[in-house]
Design an enzyme around this catalytic site. Sequence first.
Site, short mmCIF file in Angstrom:
data_model
loop_
_atom_site.label_atom_id
_atom_site.label_comp_id
_atom_site.label_asym_id
_atom_site.label_seq_id
_atom_site.Cartn_x
_atom_site.Cartn_y
_atom_site.Cartn_z
N ASP A 93 -20.59 18.68 15.26
CA ASP A 93 -21.71 18.32 16.13
C ASP A 93 -23.05 18.60 15.45
O ASP A 93 -23.17 19.53 14.65
CB ASP A 93 -21.59 19.11 17.44
CG ASP A 93 -22.41 18.50 18.56
OD1 ASP A 93 -22.88 17.36 18.42
OD2 ASP A 93 -22.59 19.18 19.59
N ARG A 117 -30.72 8.40 13.76
CA ARG A 117 -29.51 9.20 13.97
C ARG A 117 -28.39 8.80 13.01
O ARG A 117 -27.60 9.64 12.57
CB ARG A 117 -29.04 9.06 15.42
CG ARG A 117 -29.99 9.69 16.44
CD ARG A 117 -29.49 9.46 17.86
NE ARG A 117 -28.16 10.01 18.05
CZ ARG A 117 -27.93 11.28 18.38
NH1 ARG A 117 -28.92 12.12 18.59
NH2 ARG A 117 -26.69 11.70 18.53
N THR A 123 -14.25 9.72 23.91
CA THR A 123 -14.24 8.62 24.87
C THR A 123 -15.61 8.48 25.55
O THR A 123 -15.95 7.41 26.04
CB THR A 123 -13.14 8.85 25.93
OG1 THR A 123 -13.18 10.22 26.34
CG2 THR A 123 -11.77 8.53 25.40
N GLU A 124 -16.35 9.58 25.58
CA GLU A 124 -17.68 9.56 26.20
C GLU A 124 -18.77 9.08 25.23
O GLU A 124 -19.87 8.73 25.66
CB GLU A 124 -18.05 10.96 26.72
CG GLU A 124 -17.24 11.41 27.93
CD GLU A 124 -15.80 11.77 27.61
OE1 GLU A 124 -15.56 12.37 26.54
OE2 GLU A 124 -14.91 11.44 28.40
N ARG A 135 -19.29 24.41 24.20
CA ARG A 135 -18.46 23.70 25.16
C ARG A 135 -17.40 22.91 24.41
O ARG A 135 -17.52 22.65 23.21
CB ARG A 135 -19.29 22.78 26.06
CG ARG A 135 -20.18 21.81 25.31
CD ARG A 135 -20.96 20.89 26.26
NE ARG A 135 -21.97 20.13 25.53
CZ ARG A 135 -23.25 20.50 25.41
NH1 ARG A 135 -23.68 21.61 25.97
NH2 ARG A 135 -24.10 19.76 24.71
N LEU A 136 -16.35 22.53 25.17
CA LEU A 136 -15.22 21.81 24.55
C LEU A 136 -15.46 20.31 24.46
O LEU A 136 -14.84 19.64 23.64
CB LEU A 136 -13.94 22.06 25.35
CG LEU A 136 -13.23 23.39 25.09
CD1 LEU A 136 -12.08 23.56 26.07
CD2 LEU A 136 -12.71 23.44 23.66
N HIS A 179 -25.31 10.68 10.68
CA HIS A 179 -23.87 10.41 10.65
C HIS A 179 -23.39 10.18 9.22
O HIS A 179 -22.29 10.58 8.84
CB HIS A 179 -23.54 9.20 11.53
CG HIS A 179 -23.82 9.43 12.98
ND1 HIS A 179 -23.43 10.58 13.63
CD2 HIS A 179 -24.46 8.68 13.92
CE1 HIS A 179 -23.81 10.53 14.89
NE2 HIS A 179 -24.45 9.38 15.10
N GLU A 211 -8.67 30.54 18.84
CA GLU A 211 -9.84 31.39 18.66
C GLU A 211 -11.05 30.47 18.50
O GLU A 211 -11.01 29.50 17.73
CB GLU A 211 -9.68 32.23 17.38
CG GLU A 211 -8.57 33.24 17.45
CD GLU A 211 -8.87 34.39 18.41
OE1 GLU A 211 -10.05 34.77 18.53
OE2 GLU A 211 -7.92 34.87 19.05
N ASN A 241 -25.20 15.95 14.10
CA ASN A 241 -25.68 14.92 13.15
C ASN A 241 -27.02 14.33 13.58
O ASN A 241 -27.92 14.13 12.75
CB ASN A 241 -24.68 13.76 13.07
CG ASN A 241 -23.37 14.15 12.42
OD1 ASN A 241 -23.26 15.25 11.86
ND2 ASN A 241 -22.40 13.26 12.48
N LEU A 267 -1.82 18.34 3.44
CA LEU A 267 -2.63 18.59 4.64
C LEU A 267 -2.40 17.52 5.70
O LEU A 267 -2.42 16.33 5.41
CB LEU A 267 -4.13 18.59 4.24
CG LEU A 267 -5.12 18.69 5.38
CD1 LEU A 267 -5.13 20.09 5.99
CD2 LEU A 267 -6.53 18.32 4.91
#
Length: 256
Positions: free
Chosen positions: A33, A46, A79-80, A210-211, A50, A223, A35, A147
């Site tokens: 988060d 913006r 999705t938002e 926040r998630l 990115h 964690e 960018n 990975l």
Amino acid sequence: MAIFGKDEAKRKQSVFSPEDLQKLPRHVAVIMDGNGRWATKRGMPRSFGHKAGVEALRAIIRHSSDLGIEALTIYAFSTENWTRSVEEVSALMGLLLEYFTRELDELHREHVCIRILGDISGMPKGLEKQQAALYAAMDKTRENTGLKLNIALNYGGQQEIVRAAQALAKKAAAGEIVPDAITREAFAGELYTAGLPEVDFLIRTSGEMRLSNFLLYQCAYAEFYKTDILWPDFDEAAYDEALLTFTRRNRRFGGV
Ligand code: IPE
Ligand code: IPE
Ligand code: MG
């Protein structure tokens, strides 16, 4: 030019003691988060942020692979995020396609296994090329044993849980399973992350706590780590610092 330089990797690993290396998380999840704010601070659009964000991502993928992290899940588009301007959404998706076409061979050579978490079949028209590139990336690297790189794209944690519930409900309605067969394992098996280890460590950059609808089910005992660094500035040293913090956490899982 190889992006996974082994000598460089050795040097970077030196911030970790052998004991630290044993304690690294198996599964790291990252909310990349900041960018937009990074670009705005520079008086740039913006999309410039990115672009810089994709470069930061390259470094973090490489470093995760060098450190032997088993799984890395990155939040690329929620999705938002469709509520953003058409210009921003298409710039982001364009960068993604460019990233995949440019890096795929290299990632494949390094045995990285790519999985997309989210509903990429439901993308709006005009993004068919991007969709095809993503499917091709998944197909090409499916059997790779390095990975596990999971890209959450058009991803929503609530949507993922509802989708799993629907899949199990359909099986029950068809008589394929009894309701009691819906265990945590069965439920996890219907999520996009099926077969991956639980998330051990969740990193969010840019200071937000926040998630934002990310891995709601999978983060049960993750964690958390937040840093004020904006994503384009999140480099290997910042990642090392985060990982070192993890090695010192006392995880109790409800015990004492
Ligand atoms: C994160 O940076 C990247 C994506 C959401 C894809 P933002 O674009 O959210 O940047 P800020 O939070 O507005 O600074
Ligand atoms: C979360 O960041 C989504 C991604 C990083 C892809 P957002 O910038 O969309 O989250 P909010 O809006 O600040 O919660
Ligand atoms: Mg943001």
